[in-house]
Enzyme design. Structure first.
Site, PDB file in Angstrom:
ATOM      1  CG  ASP A  50      -2.050   0.939   1.148  1.00  0.00           C
ATOM      2  OD1 ASP A  50      -2.291   1.478   0.058  1.00  0.00           O
ATOM      3  OD2 ASP A  50      -2.713   1.161   2.184  1.00  0.00           O
ATOM      4  CG  ASN A 103      -7.623  -2.229  -5.993  1.00  0.00           C
ATOM      5  OD1 ASN A 103      -6.698  -2.995  -5.745  1.00  0.00           O
ATOM      6  ND2 ASN A 103      -7.902  -1.201  -5.195  1.00  0.00           N
TER       7      ASN A 103
END
Ligand code: FPP
Length: 247
Positions: free
Chosen positions: A21, A69
């Site tokens: 991330d 996503n």
């Protein structure tokens, strides 16, 4: 002594999973487009894959693209997909050289055809490699995986292939995308966020969690080794007492 020298090779995690991330924030902090962060992030992927192979971790799983996503701007999704294909192509030699087997988990049918085909090609080309299994989670969501598992087992019950009383943890494990992988021992998340984000919910039941503020594009071998050292200093009790473990 370097951090690597301090690591005890006999008590490494068998399965390391990583939530990569912070690519977007890395790019923003440098006044770059988010996509530059993903490009730089793919260099960290190479570092960590090589680091794990070198040190002797047999299973590495990377969260590259979640079911959520797909809600990102189309431009970013397209770039991420392109980056995946080019990374697979570029790194096929590294996988072979390091005797690494590529594996993928997730709803792979949702991927663009080109990505899917390229992925299957590299998986097939590396299928006999046995030093390390590198699993890429793509279009992966743990709840989707659990739903799929429940549906598959229900069908088997309906068709009298299995009885409800025979359903145990092994049956469930055998229907997950991760059926050929051991449970996760260590889960690392970069960028300071302390969430699981729908990643391997069943498989991390007894995992140690390690969070670092380092953004993924800045995460290098040294950072990997720091996480491993931290893991080795923990006592994993699996519900037992400290005294029981010492016996
Ligand atoms: C999270 O950062 C990262 C991703 C959604 C993608 C990870 C993909 C790569 C590192 C590219 C290459 C991958 C492989 C397997 C070759 P973010 O965009 O959520 O960052 P932010 O939270 O700072 O916005």
């Amino acid at each position: 002594m370097t951090i690597e020298d301090q690591i005890n090779n006999t008590s490494l995690p068998k399965h390391l999973a990583v939530i990569m991330d912070g690519n977007g924030r890395w790019a923003k902090s440098k006044g770059l487009f988010r996509t530059k962060g993903h490009e730089q992030g793919s260099k960290s992927v190479k570092e960590v894959v090589e680091g794990c192979a070198e040190i002797g971790i047999p299973y590495l799983t990377l969260y590259a693209f979640s079911t959520e996503n797909w809600n990102r701007p189309q431009r970013e999704i397209d770039l991420l997909m392109k980056l995946l294909v080019s990374s697979l192509r570029k790194n096929q030699k590294t996988l072979q050289k390091n005797n690494i087997k590529l594996n993928a988990i997730g709803n792979l049918n949702a991927l663009p055809e080109k990505v899917h085909t390229e992925l299957l090609e590299v998986i097939n080309a590396t299928k006999t490699n046995n030093r390390m299994t590198l699993t890429i989670a793509l279009s992966y969501g743990s709840r989707e995986e659990i739903l799929k598992t429940v549906k598959e087992i229900s069908h088997k019950v309906k068709n009298n292939l299995i009885s409800p009383s025979d359903i145990d943890e092994t049956v469930i494990n055998n229907h997950l995308y991760t059926k050929n992988l051991p449970d996760v021992d260590l889960l690392v998340r970069t960028s300071g966020e302390q969430r699981i984000s729908n990643f391997l919910l069943w498989q991390i039941a007894y995992a140690e969690l390690y969070f670092t503020d380092t953004l993924w594009p800045d995460f290098k071998k040294e950072d990997l080794f720091k996480a491993l050292l931290n893991y080795q200093n923990r006592e994993r009790r699996f519900g037992k007492t400290s005294e029981q473990l010492k016996k």
